[in-house]
Scaffold this active site. Structure first.
Site, PDB file in Angstrom:
ATOM      1  N   ARG A 115      55.121  20.223  64.304  1.00 14.02           N
ATOM      2  CA  ARG A 115      55.487  19.130  63.402  1.00 14.02           C
ATOM      3  C   ARG A 115      54.369  18.099  63.279  1.00 14.02           C
ATOM      4  O   ARG A 115      54.171  17.506  62.213  1.00 14.02           O
ATOM      5  CB  ARG A 115      56.774  18.469  63.902  1.00 14.02           C
ATOM      6  CG  ARG A 115      58.007  19.345  63.681  1.00 14.02           C
ATOM      7  CD  ARG A 115      59.132  18.929  64.614  1.00 14.02           C
ATOM      8  NE  ARG A 115      60.404  19.567  64.318  1.00 14.02           N
ATOM      9  CZ  ARG A 115      60.770  20.768  64.761  1.00 14.02           C
ATOM     10  NH1 ARG A 115      59.959  21.484  65.506  1.00 14.02           N
ATOM     11  NH2 ARG A 115      61.963  21.256  64.471  1.00 14.02           N
ATOM     12  N   LYS A 117      66.504  35.707  67.922  1.00  8.28           N
ATOM     13  CA  LYS A 117      65.284  34.992  68.326  1.00  8.28           C
ATOM     14  C   LYS A 117      64.097  35.953  68.213  1.00  8.28           C
ATOM     15  O   LYS A 117      64.173  36.952  67.521  1.00  8.28           O
ATOM     16  CB  LYS A 117      65.452  34.438  69.741  1.00  8.28           C
ATOM     17  CG  LYS A 117      66.490  33.316  69.828  1.00  8.28           C
ATOM     18  CD  LYS A 117      66.036  32.093  69.063  1.00  8.28           C
ATOM     19  CE  LYS A 117      67.058  30.981  69.086  1.00  8.28           C
ATOM     20  NZ  LYS A 117      66.703  29.884  68.178  1.00  8.28           N
ATOM     21  N   GLY A 123      58.796  31.397  64.168  1.00  8.48           N
ATOM     22  CA  GLY A 123      59.920  31.064  63.302  1.00  8.48           C
ATOM     23  C   GLY A 123      59.847  29.620  62.847  1.00  8.48           C
ATOM     24  O   GLY A 123      60.132  29.299  61.685  1.00  8.48           O
ATOM     25  N   LYS A 153      55.708  23.018  71.974  1.00 12.24           N
ATOM     26  CA  LYS A 153      55.466  23.823  70.767  1.00 12.24           C
ATOM     27  C   LYS A 153      56.104  23.187  69.541  1.00 12.24           C
ATOM     28  O   LYS A 153      55.460  23.063  68.500  1.00 12.24           O
ATOM     29  CB  LYS A 153      56.023  25.238  71.014  1.00 12.24           C
ATOM     30  CG  LYS A 153      55.804  26.214  69.898  1.00 12.24           C
ATOM     31  CD  LYS A 153      55.652  27.632  70.426  1.00 12.24           C
ATOM     32  CE  LYS A 153      56.933  28.249  70.941  1.00 12.24           C
ATOM     33  NZ  LYS A 153      57.792  28.770  69.861  1.00 12.24           N
ATOM     34  N   SER A 154      57.367  22.796  69.649  1.00 16.00           N
ATOM     35  CA  SER A 154      58.076  22.217  68.497  1.00 16.00           C
ATOM     36  C   SER A 154      57.347  20.976  67.988  1.00 16.00           C
ATOM     37  O   SER A 154      57.187  20.782  66.777  1.00 16.00           O
ATOM     38  CB  SER A 154      59.481  21.777  68.903  1.00 16.00           C
ATOM     39  OG  SER A 154      60.288  22.876  69.171  1.00 16.00           O
ATOM     40  N   ASP A 169      66.449  27.960  74.030  1.00 14.67           N
ATOM     41  CA  ASP A 169      65.272  28.785  74.339  1.00 14.67           C
ATOM     42  C   ASP A 169      65.210  29.180  75.816  1.00 14.67           C
ATOM     43  O   ASP A 169      64.308  29.919  76.222  1.00 14.67           O
ATOM     44  CB  ASP A 169      63.991  28.032  73.968  1.00 14.67           C
ATOM     45  CG  ASP A 169      63.875  27.865  72.458  1.00 14.67           C
ATOM     46  OD1 ASP A 169      64.380  28.731  71.719  1.00 14.67           O
ATOM     47  OD2 ASP A 169      63.290  26.857  72.013  1.00 14.67           O
ATOM     48  N   GLN A 194      65.415  24.225  63.056  1.00 15.83           N
ATOM     49  CA  GLN A 194      64.440  24.727  62.074  1.00 15.83           C
ATOM     50  C   GLN A 194      64.989  24.609  60.663  1.00 15.83           C
ATOM     51  O   GLN A 194      64.282  24.177  59.740  1.00 15.83           O
ATOM     52  CB  GLN A 194      64.090  26.184  62.387  1.00 15.83           C
ATOM     53  CG  GLN A 194      63.327  26.334  63.694  1.00 15.83           C
ATOM     54  CD  GLN A 194      63.034  27.777  64.040  1.00 15.83           C
ATOM     55  OE1 GLN A 194      63.468  28.701  63.361  1.00 15.83           O
ATOM     56  NE2 GLN A 194      62.289  27.975  65.113  1.00 15.83           N
ATOM     57  N   ARG A 200      67.547  38.677  72.508  1.00 18.58           N
ATOM     58  CA  ARG A 200      67.320  38.304  73.910  1.00 18.58           C
ATOM     59  C   ARG A 200      68.448  38.732  74.841  1.00 18.58           C
ATOM     60  O   ARG A 200      68.227  38.913  76.039  1.00 18.58           O
ATOM     61  CB  ARG A 200      67.063  36.791  74.014  1.00 18.58           C
ATOM     62  CG  ARG A 200      65.689  36.456  73.494  1.00 18.58           C
ATOM     63  CD  ARG A 200      65.335  34.998  73.583  1.00 18.58           C
ATOM     64  NE  ARG A 200      63.923  34.843  73.264  1.00 18.58           N
ATOM     65  CZ  ARG A 200      63.342  33.691  72.940  1.00 18.58           C
ATOM     66  NH1 ARG A 200      64.054  32.580  72.901  1.00 18.58           N
ATOM     67  NH2 ARG A 200      62.057  33.656  72.673  1.00 18.58           N
TER      68      ARG A 200
END
Ligand code: S3P
Length: 435
Positions: free
Chosen positions: A29, A345, A97, A24-25, A318, A172, A349
């Site tokens: 990007r 988050k 986020g 995902k990250s 995460d 982030q 969590r």
């Protein structure tokens, strides 16, 4: 959207080979930098999740042609650093986020105004941490009371580089500052209290932007050009994590996870699980692009409780929901501390996992920055993931090892990061259904 509620019944031994979806990250990007580059970039292994699709849609709204020639593929026709145009309305970042914070940095350098909105969860997440450094650079960013989204970003502000030390370790926030730095006069430098994932830095370099970076710091200056390049996205370690823990705790399991990104800033969970006695081998380690991937071979092993070393917390930030499940299935107690970030988050969590595990018959004590979890046996019960994708998948793993059925409310957001989770899980041996 995937259906809202799931039922996870005891699994058979987990067997076979799986490949989880793209990181995902890196997918976020890749679209961002490709959009700002000169020329056409091809992305393979792109995560077809709601979060990353929202980011691609944001750039399409700002005039970037993004084609999807096949599943997990994107062709991005970059418009250059100054080629974006105002979106016709608010940009919806959904649950992401990463999307909102990185876009905030990047949009702070444009000539036009932008508004960033998000779903209910994202609308509760702290944005002051990006607003403060961006304002120091000269940006005009307004948020709602308490520094919450929507964010209104004023265009036409001249940005100047800063030398900024982050109060919390956050890739982030670091990335937002670096992306604003592309548009800033002079040098932008960022220092972190603990090194975090450096995907923005390594990808900027791959797109030809001069940047210096090391463990816990990065420095670049404005006024260069991004050149289109192709990006191969590895399978997401954070998605593989659910299967790593599931195969560790379900007896007789033997699972192989292919092509998983094993960047050390992401794989803290492997260290924690190995300290707990897990049997995980990383085989065939190799590079794809600038990232390392490996095939992870996971066999069931009896786990025991540990004190999670605080220095690995940012490397597994995460993975705490699924670590809570591993700890709850281990012999003895596990202490987690130094993880206050978990409270901000996609959900709180610590609170969501503590409530759910208690319902499943586990003894757990919450602390402001962690928890103490006493290993036990999961009973069947109803739990609520509070709309948090990673909590939902973690409870599904608990169900695989439970004595009865675990009913999990609020699972729709799994589609933000892990489309096809149910199908893949059931192929491995889960008994997961939705209603
Ligand atoms: C991310 C950084 C981390 C992580 C998130 C993705 C990124 O957030 O939790 O899932 O892609 O940069 P923080 O920067 O808030 O720690």
């Amino acid at each position: 959207m995937s259906p809202l509620d799931w039922t996870s019944a005891p699994a058979v031994p987990l067997r076979g080979e799986l490949q989880v979806p793209g990181d995902k990250s890196i997918s976020h990007r890749a679209v961002m930098l490709a959009a700002l580059a000169e020329g056409t970039s091809h992305i393979t292994g792109f995560l077809e999740g709601e979060d990353t699709i929202a980011t691609a849609r944001a750039f399409a709204q700002m005039g970037v042609r993004v084609e999807a020639p096949g599943a997990s593929a994107r062709v991005v026709h970059g418009v250059g650093l100054h080629g974006l145009r105002a979106a016709p309305g608010p940009i919806d970042c959904g649950n992401a986020g990463t999307g909102m914070r990185l876009l905030a940095g990047l949009l702070a350098g444009q000539t036009f105004d932008s508004t960033l909105i998000g779903d209910e969860s994202l609308s509760r997440r702290p944005m002051r941490r990006v607003i403060e450094p961006l304002e120091k650079m000269g940006a005009g960013v307004e948020a709602e009371t308490g520094g919450l989204p929507p964010l209104h970003i004023r265009g036409g502000h001249e940005l100047a580089g800063i030398d900024y030390t982050l109060p919390v370790a956050s890739a982030q926030v670091k990335s937002a500052i670096l992306l604003a730095g592309l548009y800033a006069r002079g040098t932008t430098a960022v220092h972190e209290p603990h090194p975090t994932r450096a995907y923005t830095e390594s990808m900027l370099r791959a797109f030809g932007w001069p940047i210096e970076f090391g463990q816990g710091w990065a420095r670049l200056s404005g006024g260069h050009v991004l050149h289109a390049t192709d990006v191969a996205v590895p399978a997401d370690f954070s998605s593989a994590a659910f299967f790593i823990v599931a195969a560790s705790i379900v007896p007789d399991s033997h699972l192989i996870l292919r092509d998983v990104g094993v960047n050390p800033r992401r794989t803290g969970l492997l260290s924690a699980l190995r300290l707990m006695g897990a049997n995980i081998e990383a085989k065939n380690e190799r590079s794809i692009g600038v990232e390392s991937v490996a095939d992870l071979v996971v066999r069931h092993a009896p786990l025991h409780g540990i004190e999670v070393p605080v220095e690995i917390v940012p490397d597994m930030i995460d993975e705490f929901p699924i670590l809570f499940v591993a700890a709850a299935s281990a012999r003895g107690g596990t202490r987690i501390s130094g993880a206050a970030e978990l409270r901000v988050k996609e959900s709180d969590r610590i609170a969501v996992m503590a409530r759910g595990l208690r319902a499943l018959g586990i003894r757990i004590e919450e602390a402001p920055d962690g928890a103490v979890i006493e290993g036990g046996t999961f009973t069947g019960a109803e739990v609520d993931s509070a709309g948090d994708h990673r909590c939902a998948m973690s409870f599904a793993v608990a169900g695989a090892r439970a004595r009865g059925e675990v009913r999990i409310a609020g699972c729709a957001n799994v589609a933000t990061s892990f489309p096809g989770f149910i199908e893949l899980a059931n192929r491995a041996g889960f008994a997961l259904s939705c209603s």
